[in-house]
Write a protein that holds these residues in place. Structure first.
Motif, mmCIF file in Angstrom:
data_model
loop_
_atom_site.group_PDB
_atom_site.id
_atom_site.type_symbol
_atom_site.label_atom_id
_atom_site.label_comp_id
_atom_site.label_asym_id
_atom_site.label_seq_id
_atom_site.Cartn_x
_atom_site.Cartn_y
_atom_site.Cartn_z
ATOM 1 N N LEU A 134 -33.201 2.558 13.476
ATOM 2 C CA LEU A 134 -33.243 1.119 12.856
ATOM 3 C C LEU A 134 -32.178 1.136 11.668
ATOM 4 O O LEU A 134 -31.364 -0.005 11.675
ATOM 5 C CB LEU A 134 -34.557 0.887 12.393
ATOM 6 N N LYS A 135 -31.845 2.051 10.805
ATOM 7 C CA LYS A 135 -30.928 2.090 9.748
ATOM 8 C C LYS A 135 -29.476 2.008 10.140
ATOM 9 O O LYS A 135 -28.731 1.177 9.791
ATOM 10 C CB LYS A 135 -31.046 3.596 9.000
ATOM 11 N N LYS A 136 -29.170 2.613 11.537
ATOM 12 C CA LYS A 136 -27.774 2.522 12.178
ATOM 13 C C LYS A 136 -27.652 0.998 12.483
ATOM 14 O O LYS A 136 -26.662 0.393 12.429
ATOM 15 C CB LYS A 136 -27.793 3.182 13.434
ATOM 16 N N ARG A 137 -28.785 0.422 13.123
ATOM 17 C CA ARG A 137 -28.683 -1.084 13.542
ATOM 18 C C ARG A 137 -28.378 -1.904 12.123
ATOM 19 O O ARG A 137 -27.635 -2.900 12.426
ATOM 20 C CB ARG A 137 -29.891 -1.482 14.038
ATOM 21 N N ILE A 138 -29.191 -1.844 11.241
ATOM 22 C CA ILE A 138 -29.060 -2.605 10.088
ATOM 23 C C ILE A 138 -27.648 -2.350 9.209
ATOM 24 O O ILE A 138 -26.939 -3.302 9.070
ATOM 25 C CB ILE A 138 -30.047 -2.203 9.070
ATOM 26 N N SER A 139 -27.033 -0.924 9.541
ATOM 27 C CA SER A 139 -25.540 -0.821 8.896
ATOM 28 C C SER A 139 -24.697 -1.726 9.994
ATOM 29 O O SER A 139 -23.717 -2.228 9.288
ATOM 30 C CB SER A 139 -25.225 0.724 8.961
ATOM 31 N N TRP A 140 -24.894 -1.809 11.017
ATOM 32 C CA TRP A 140 -23.896 -2.484 12.028
ATOM 33 C C TRP A 140 -24.104 -4.033 11.912
ATOM 34 O O TRP A 140 -22.950 -4.611 11.712
ATOM 35 C CB TRP A 140 -24.280 -2.415 13.516
ATOM 36 N N ILE A 141 -25.219 -4.397 11.321
ATOM 37 C CA ILE A 141 -25.349 -5.754 10.977
ATOM 38 C C ILE A 141 -24.554 -6.420 9.688
ATOM 39 O O ILE A 141 -23.974 -7.062 9.544
ATOM 40 C CB ILE A 141 -26.849 -6.101 10.922
ATOM 41 N N LYS A 154 -20.159 -8.667 6.620
ATOM 42 C CA LYS A 154 -19.316 -8.528 5.729
ATOM 43 C C LYS A 154 -17.766 -8.628 6.583
ATOM 44 O O LYS A 154 -16.864 -9.576 5.812
ATOM 45 C CB LYS A 154 -19.082 -6.891 5.106
ATOM 46 N N SER A 155 -17.502 -8.621 7.418
ATOM 47 C CA SER A 155 -16.132 -8.603 8.247
ATOM 48 C C SER A 155 -16.125 -10.008 8.207
ATOM 49 O O SER A 155 -14.930 -10.520 8.295
ATOM 50 C CB SER A 155 -16.300 -7.707 9.300
ATOM 51 N N GLU A 156 -17.197 -10.798 8.692
ATOM 52 C CA GLU A 156 -17.054 -12.229 9.109
ATOM 53 C C GLU A 156 -16.967 -13.095 7.945
ATOM 54 O O GLU A 156 -16.142 -14.098 7.717
ATOM 55 C CB GLU A 156 -18.381 -12.683 9.861
ATOM 56 N N SER A 157 -17.594 -12.778 6.804
ATOM 57 C CA SER A 157 -17.099 -13.233 5.541
ATOM 58 C C SER A 157 -15.761 -13.069 5.224
ATOM 59 O O SER A 157 -15.077 -13.991 4.518
ATOM 60 C CB SER A 157 -17.978 -12.658 4.296
ATOM 61 N N ALA A 158 -14.963 -11.723 5.046
ATOM 62 C CA ALA A 158 -13.834 -11.669 4.832
ATOM 63 C C ALA A 158 -12.990 -12.412 5.714
ATOM 64 O O ALA A 158 -11.845 -12.925 5.315
ATOM 65 C CB ALA A 158 -13.387 -10.334 4.855
ATOM 66 N N LYS A 159 -13.008 -12.761 7.003
ATOM 67 C CA LYS A 159 -12.499 -13.393 7.931
ATOM 68 C C LYS A 159 -12.408 -14.897 7.516
ATOM 69 O O LYS A 159 -11.445 -15.660 7.549
ATOM 70 C CB LYS A 159 -12.891 -13.223 9.338
ATOM 71 N N ARG A 160 -13.703 -15.289 6.966
ATOM 72 C CA ARG A 160 -13.692 -16.827 6.712
ATOM 73 C C ARG A 160 -12.754 -17.051 5.262
ATOM 74 O O ARG A 160 -12.215 -18.010 5.376
ATOM 75 C CB ARG A 160 -15.237 -17.042 6.311
ATOM 76 N N THR A 161 -12.833 -15.973 4.730
ATOM 77 C CA THR A 161 -12.042 -16.544 3.111
ATOM 78 C C THR A 161 -10.593 -16.192 3.549
ATOM 79 O O THR A 161 -9.764 -17.112 2.932
ATOM 80 C CB THR A 161 -12.397 -15.179 2.422
ATOM 81 N N GLU A 162 -10.127 -15.435 4.311
ATOM 82 C CA GLU A 162 -8.755 -15.238 4.644
ATOM 83 C C GLU A 162 -8.309 -16.592 5.445
ATOM 84 O O GLU A 162 -7.148 -17.120 5.285
ATOM 85 C CB GLU A 162 -8.676 -14.107 5.760
ATOM 86 N N ALA A 163 -9.281 -17.057 6.386
ATOM 87 C CA ALA A 163 -8.919 -18.195 7.098
ATOM 88 C C ALA A 163 -8.964 -19.464 6.196
ATOM 89 O O ALA A 163 -8.175 -20.381 6.235
ATOM 90 C CB ALA A 163 -10.002 -18.614 8.284
ATOM 91 N N ALA A 164 -9.719 -19.524 5.175
ATOM 92 C CA ALA A 164 -9.310 -20.695 4.088
ATOM 93 C C ALA A 164 -8.310 -20.514 3.435
ATOM 94 O O ALA A 164 -7.666 -21.544 3.041
ATOM 95 C CB ALA A 164 -11.009 -20.451 3.173
ATOM 96 N N ILE A 165 -7.872 -19.291 3.244
ATOM 97 C CA ILE A 165 -6.670 -19.039 2.084
ATOM 98 C C ILE A 165 -5.603 -19.593 2.932
ATOM 99 O O ILE A 165 -4.656 -20.184 2.566
ATOM 100 C CB ILE A 165 -6.467 -17.816 1.483
ATOM 101 N N LEU A 166 -5.380 -19.125 4.264
ATOM 102 C CA LEU A 166 -4.317 -19.417 5.033
ATOM 103 C C LEU A 166 -4.173 -21.257 5.385
ATOM 104 O O LEU A 166 -3.157 -21.664 5.372
ATOM 105 C CB LEU A 166 -4.345 -18.852 6.255
ATOM 106 N N ALA A 167 -5.453 -21.760 5.557
ATOM 107 C CA ALA A 167 -5.382 -23.120 5.924
ATOM 108 C C ALA A 167 -4.853 -23.807 4.465
ATOM 109 O O ALA A 167 -4.261 -24.828 4.529
ATOM 110 C CB ALA A 167 -6.839 -23.755 6.239
ATOM 111 N N LYS A 168 -5.237 -23.432 3.379
ATOM 112 C CA LYS A 168 -4.803 -23.848 1.832
ATOM 113 C C LYS A 168 -3.374 -23.726 1.900
ATOM 114 O O LYS A 168 -2.778 -24.753 1.403
ATOM 115 C CB LYS A 168 -5.805 -23.428 0.888
#
Length: 245
Positions: free
Chosen positions: A147-154, A159-173
């Motif tokens: 269960l802890k391994k699954r939580i770590s994967w989530i 975290k990766s999706e949040s970083a990608k969204r921030t990067e996409a917003a920076i590039l669009a701006k």
């Protein structure tokens, strides 16, 4: 005294065996076949040099053929057969990469994120909460570890999706800003990866400051760096006096 026997009488009894006509005819046929393969120029050359030996051309191996198209092909037993033979010729496989094929359409990154935004906004956070409840209820160490391994994967996915969204917003701006500058006749400027990383850290700093979690984040980062530095710090060797005591 006994008279010696005449040699003439004995010689008359000896019979000379004549060579078989069949063998001589076969030899003649072979000679004729060899001479038939020799060209006229080679014969003239042999006569001018005084040599009567003419080397015949090596016989070519007959290719396997079929007397009838319905019969199987005859293959020489002297040549080894290949290990893998193509008995049935199938259709050739065509490998296509959907990223570079016009038949698969074009990838719309913004549309893809909008369509699958529910996974990162609702599904994964809800699954994480449910897994945390199961960790508290379970008593089996192996189940808790899974269960802890699954939580770590989530957590990594969020975290990766949040970083990608921030990067996409920076590039669009940045692209919007460069389009306006290009309309005025200025040369466009493209951001490097290092510049994108710096702007992403600035955005993260602003978010942490707005949520009031900046001090906790800085303290956590300081303790992490201190532990990393402490790992490579040299230790003093004990003196000889201490070892003797």
């Amino acid at each position: 005294m006994k008279k010696p026997r005449s040699t003439i009488s004995t010689s008359s009894k000896i019979k000379f065996e004549e060579p078989k006509s069949s063998s001589s005819s076969e030899d003649e046929e072979e000679i004729e076949q060899e001479l038939a393969d020799v060209t006229f120029g080679e014969l003239q050359k042999a006569r001018s040099n005084g040599s009567h030996l003419v080397h015949p051309k090596p016989k070519e191996e007959k290719k396997g053929g079929r007397a009838n198209k319905n019969r199987p092909m005859e293959v020489s037993c002297k040549k080894p057969v290949t290990r893998f033979r193509e008995i049935i010729q199938g259709s050739k496989k065509v490998v296509r990469d959907p990223r570079f094929e016009s038949l698969c359409g074009t990838l719309d990154v913004d549309g893809f994120r909008k369509r699958y935004d529910f996974l990162f906004a609702n599904e994964l956070p809800a699954e994480r909460e449910e897994l945390l409840k199961q960790v508290k209820k379970s008593k089996d160490p192996e189940v808790i570890e899974e269960l802890k391994k699954r939580i770590s994967w989530i957590d990594k996915q969020l975290k990766s999706e949040s970083a990608k969204r921030t990067e996409a917003a920076i590039l669009a701006k940045h692209k919007q800003k460069e389009r306006e500058a290009a309309k005025q006749g200025k040369q466009p400027f493209f951001l490097k990866k290092s510049e994108i990383r710096k702007k992403r850290l600035v955005e993260k700093y602003k978010q942490l400051k707005g949520s009031g979690k900046l001090e906790a984040f800085i303290e956590k980062r300081r303790r992490k760096n201190a532990a990393k530095d402490h790992r490579y710090m040299p230790y003093r060797r004990p003196d000889n006096t201490e070892q003797q005591i």
